[in-house]
Scaffold this motif. Structure first.
Motif, mmCIF file in Angstrom:
data_model
loop_
_atom_site.group_PDB
_atom_site.id
_atom_site.type_symbol
_atom_site.label_atom_id
_atom_site.label_comp_id
_atom_site.label_asym_id
_atom_site.label_seq_id
_atom_site.Cartn_x
_atom_site.Cartn_y
_atom_site.Cartn_z
ATOM 1 N N SER A 2 0.840 -1.201 0.000
ATOM 2 C CA SER A 2 0.000 0.000 0.000
ATOM 3 C C SER A 2 0.874 1.250 0.000
ATOM 4 O O SER A 2 2.024 1.222 0.433
ATOM 5 N N GLU A 3 0.256 2.359 -0.486
ATOM 6 C CA GLU A 3 1.012 3.606 -0.607
ATOM 7 C C GLU A 3 1.343 4.166 0.779
ATOM 8 O O GLU A 3 0.542 4.040 1.700
ATOM 9 N N LYS A 4 2.514 4.786 0.889
ATOM 10 C CA LYS A 4 2.894 5.419 2.148
ATOM 11 C C LYS A 4 1.976 6.592 2.448
ATOM 12 O O LYS A 4 1.586 7.315 1.534
ATOM 13 N N ARG A 5 1.674 6.806 3.713
ATOM 14 C CA ARG A 5 0.878 7.970 4.099
ATOM 15 C C ARG A 5 1.814 8.982 4.753
ATOM 16 O O ARG A 5 2.516 8.658 5.715
ATOM 17 N N ILE A 6 1.811 10.181 4.202
ATOM 18 C CA ILE A 6 2.727 11.220 4.714
ATOM 19 C C ILE A 6 1.929 12.451 5.113
ATOM 20 O O ILE A 6 1.083 12.922 4.343
ATOM 21 N N GLY A 181 6.613 2.734 16.916
ATOM 22 C CA GLY A 181 7.437 1.923 15.992
ATOM 23 C C GLY A 181 7.737 2.712 14.738
ATOM 24 O O GLY A 181 8.308 3.809 14.806
ATOM 25 N N THR A 182 7.276 2.185 13.590
ATOM 26 C CA THR A 182 7.570 2.888 12.336
ATOM 27 C C THR A 182 6.438 3.840 11.946
ATOM 28 O O THR A 182 6.481 4.466 10.894
ATOM 29 N N LYS A 183 5.414 3.921 12.768
ATOM 30 C CA LYS A 183 4.253 4.773 12.443
ATOM 31 C C LYS A 183 4.190 5.989 13.383
ATOM 32 O O LYS A 183 4.821 5.996 14.440
ATOM 33 N N VAL A 184 3.381 6.963 12.974
ATOM 34 C CA VAL A 184 3.158 8.135 13.824
ATOM 35 C C VAL A 184 1.658 8.336 13.974
ATOM 36 O O VAL A 184 0.939 8.422 12.967
ATOM 37 N N ARG A 185 1.206 8.413 15.218
ATOM 38 C CA ARG A 185 -0.211 8.707 15.461
ATOM 39 C C ARG A 185 -0.311 10.213 15.707
ATOM 40 O O ARG A 185 0.377 10.756 16.577
ATOM 41 N N LEU A 186 -1.139 10.839 14.902
ATOM 42 C CA LEU A 186 -1.220 12.299 14.947
ATOM 43 C C LEU A 186 -2.640 12.721 15.361
ATOM 44 O O LEU A 186 -3.619 12.198 14.829
ATOM 45 N N HIS A 187 -2.716 13.608 16.343
ATOM 46 C CA HIS A 187 -4.028 13.987 16.887
ATOM 47 C C HIS A 187 -4.348 15.442 16.557
ATOM 48 O O HIS A 187 -3.488 16.311 16.669
ATOM 49 N N THR A 188 -5.604 15.667 16.189
ATOM 50 C CA THR A 188 -6.140 17.032 16.125
ATOM 51 C C THR A 188 -7.361 17.023 17.053
ATOM 52 O O THR A 188 -7.812 15.939 17.450
ATOM 53 N N PRO A 189 -7.925 18.186 17.406
ATOM 54 C CA PRO A 189 -9.102 18.154 18.286
ATOM 55 C C PRO A 189 -10.242 17.335 17.663
ATOM 56 O O PRO A 189 -11.075 16.788 18.378
ATOM 57 N N ALA A 190 -10.251 17.208 16.320
ATOM 58 C CA ALA A 190 -11.381 16.537 15.667
ATOM 59 C C ALA A 190 -11.162 15.052 15.436
ATOM 60 O O ALA A 190 -12.122 14.288 15.366
ATOM 61 N N ALA A 191 -9.918 14.612 15.270
ATOM 62 C CA ALA A 191 -9.711 13.225 14.853
ATOM 63 C C ALA A 191 -8.308 12.743 15.183
ATOM 64 O O ALA A 191 -7.452 13.506 15.670
ATOM 65 N N GLU A 192 -8.088 11.482 14.842
ATOM 66 C CA GLU A 192 -6.793 10.848 15.065
ATOM 67 C C GLU A 192 -6.413 10.168 13.744
ATOM 68 O O GLU A 192 -7.276 9.582 13.085
ATOM 69 N N HIS A 193 -5.157 10.290 13.332
ATOM 70 C CA HIS A 193 -4.753 9.733 12.035
ATOM 71 C C HIS A 193 -3.431 8.988 12.240
ATOM 72 O O HIS A 193 -2.645 9.346 13.111
ATOM 73 N N PHE A 195 0.135 7.869 10.277
ATOM 74 C CA PHE A 195 0.973 8.125 9.095
ATOM 75 C C PHE A 195 2.269 7.325 9.176
ATOM 76 O O PHE A 195 2.707 6.921 10.257
ATOM 77 N N ASP A 196 2.880 7.152 7.992
ATOM 78 C CA ASP A 196 4.197 6.510 7.957
ATOM 79 C C ASP A 196 5.301 7.539 8.205
ATOM 80 O O ASP A 196 6.336 7.217 8.768
ATOM 81 N N GLN A 197 5.056 8.749 7.722
ATOM 82 C CA GLN A 197 6.044 9.806 7.916
ATOM 83 C C GLN A 197 5.344 11.143 8.118
ATOM 84 O O GLN A 197 4.236 11.352 7.610
ATOM 85 N N VAL A 198 6.026 12.025 8.860
ATOM 86 C CA VAL A 198 5.494 13.375 9.094
ATOM 87 C C VAL A 198 6.621 14.368 8.839
ATOM 88 O O VAL A 198 7.764 14.126 9.231
ATOM 89 N N VAL A 199 6.282 15.465 8.161
ATOM 90 C CA VAL A 199 7.241 16.572 8.015
ATOM 91 C C VAL A 199 6.584 17.792 8.638
ATOM 92 O O VAL A 199 5.492 18.196 8.213
ATOM 93 N N ALA A 200 7.235 18.374 9.640
ATOM 94 C CA ALA A 200 6.650 19.535 10.324
ATOM 95 C C ALA A 200 7.336 20.814 9.857
ATOM 96 O O ALA A 200 8.555 20.950 9.972
#
Ligand SMILES: Cc1cc2nc3c(=O)[nH]c(=O)nc-3n(C[C@H](O)[C@H](O)[C@H](O)COP(=O)(O)OP(=O)(O)OC[C@H]3O[C@@H](n4cnc5c(N)ncnc54)[C@H](O)[C@@H]3O)c2cc1C
Length: 401
Positions: A2-6, A181-193, A195-200
């Motif tokens: 599956s495609e990476k989620r960034i 691990g190799t994933k990142v759980r990212l939270h906003t007030p509305a939801a949780e997502h 991703f495989d990678q995050v760029v801030a």
């Protein structure tokens, strides 16, 4: 597979340029999170609009390299999208003999960085051929320094992102990030997502976002506001392009200058005053939390010791128009106080400072597992944005990872 989620955090010009470059390289499915309800709401929408030609930066530094590449890329992008791009040129003016050593330093840095068509001017008549109303004894002239509309460029790049299948979520502040691990759980007030990678690319909040994933709190962003005065359009003939002072090498900012904007408005500024909030666009905007955090920063005292005079001067300039005016008039003796019509706009610089109080001069990137963090992207990061995007992806997100 599956495609990476960034995920990209930040809808300023750097974040949107990174999102666009990720998609163009086919690196994955891209989602941008922007806490405001519009793009370019902070530094990208509150700056001088200058496409720097790279005069000031240490040769070989990221700023020097990415500014040179970014200038070319922004110019091509504006041409491709029919966005305004005007090479109005910049004159860096030495007012007296005392400015000459720093002017020579700028000239040699520019030569080392191959700033195109830079010319040294030692003759007042020649100075006045370029800027007929300027005072000064010498200058360097950069004919390819240009002006653009950075929010319009950001919107155009955002259109590219959407057209290629990327998602831009506005009004979605990232409030927590957990590396699992190799994933990142990212939270906003509305939801949780997930991703495989995050760029801030969070600009004024870049240290806060870095702390969300346990990165070193240093460097910290200490916000410095830059205030502009609008020049009376009737007096527009006083400025052809850009008139800049020779910056004091001991200070981190370029000094109050005159800029003919891409829509022919002329701005005088910006100064550099300590802001009392990260998004403190006026003296009335105070964040007790930001101010207290700045005061408690171990680097605050050494920094204050080094820059207290600049701080006092800048506060004086900010609060008392005659002081601002008298500094500006040194460059254009015909300027009158009434020509500075009103404080037109202000921006807050996201300048990073280390724990020991030293300024982080170059662009800086950090990485915590799958999270890449832009820790310092001050001027000329708007000019350099397309090149910063390529650099970050090539160095920190190679396709195999
Ligand atoms: C007064 C001034 C004059 C300048 N002049 C020039 C110039 O002439 N030329 C030049 O090249 N550069 C100039 N600069 C610098 C330039 O504007 C910046 O370097 C550039 O805009 C940085 O872009 P950015 O995307 O990193 O930051 P920003 O434009 O600040 O964008 C960061 C974004 O991240 C968002 N964000 C932050 N935290 C979160 C979160 N937790 N969740 C979701 N979103 C978040 C913010 O809302 C913001 O929109 C100037 C800057 C200032 C302040």
């Amino acid at each position: 597979m599956s495609e990476k989620r960034i995920a990209v955090i930040g809808g300023g010009i750097v974040g949107i340029a990174v999102a666009r470059a990720l998609i163009r390289r086919g690196l994955g499915e891209v989602t941008v999170f922007e806490k405001e309800t519009r793009l370019a709401a902070h530094q990208t929408g509150h700056n001088s609009g200058v496409v720097h030609a790279g005069l000031y930066y240490k040769p070989g530094s990221l700023k020097a390299r990415l500014c040179a590449a970014g200038r070319v890329a922004i110019k091509e992008y504006c041409l491709e999208k029919s966005l305004p791009y005007r090479e109005v040129g910049k004159l860096v003016v030495a007012l007296d003999e005392g400015d000459l050593p720093a002017l020579a330093d700028i000239e040699s840095r520019s030569v080392a960085s191959r700033v195109p068509d830079l010319a040294r001017i030692d003759d007042q008549a020649k100075l006045r051929e370029i800027e007929p109303h300027v005072a000064g004894i010498a200058a360097v002239h950069s004919p390819h320094t240009a002006v653009v509309d950075y929010p319009a460029i950001t919107e155009a790049m955002a259109q590219d992102v959407r057209a290629a299948g990327g998602t831009i979520l506005l009004g979605q502040e990232v409030t927590a990030m957990v590396v699992e691990g190799t994933k990142v759980r990212l939270h906003t007030p509305a939801a949780e997502h997930v991703f495989d990678q995050v760029v801030a690319c969070a600009g004024l909040q870049s240290d806060i976002v870095a702390r969300l994933v346990g990165a070193d709190p240093s460097p910290k962003i200490l916000p410095f506001r830059g205030e502009y005065w609008a020049l009376d359009p009737e007096r527009g003939h006083l400025v052809n392009g850009m008139i800049y002072p020779v910056p004091d090498p001991a200070l981190p900012f370029l000094g109050v200058h005159f800029t003919r904007g891409v829509y022919d408005d002329i701005q005088v500024g910006p100064n550099a005053v300590p802001a009392l909030a990260r998004e403190g666009y006026s003296w009335g905007r105070i964040s007790p939390r930001d101010t207290l955090e700045s005061l408690r920063w171990p680097g605050a005292l050494p920094m204050a010791r080094q820059y207290w005079k600049m701080g006092i001067d800048a506060i004086g300039e900010s609060l008392l128009k005659p002081i601002y005016f008298s500094r500006a008039r040194r460059f254009i003796p015909e300027l009158q106080m009434s020509d500075l019509m009103a404080k037109s706009t202000a921006g807050v610089r996201a300048q990073a400072w280390s724990r020991d109080g030293s300024l982080v001069d170059d662009f800086a990137v950090d990485q915590v597992g799958p999270v890449t963090l832009l820790r310092n992207a001050p001027s000329p990061a708007a000019t350099s944005s397309l090149a910063i995007a390529d650099y970050v992806i090539e160095k920190y997100l190679p396709s195999g990872r």
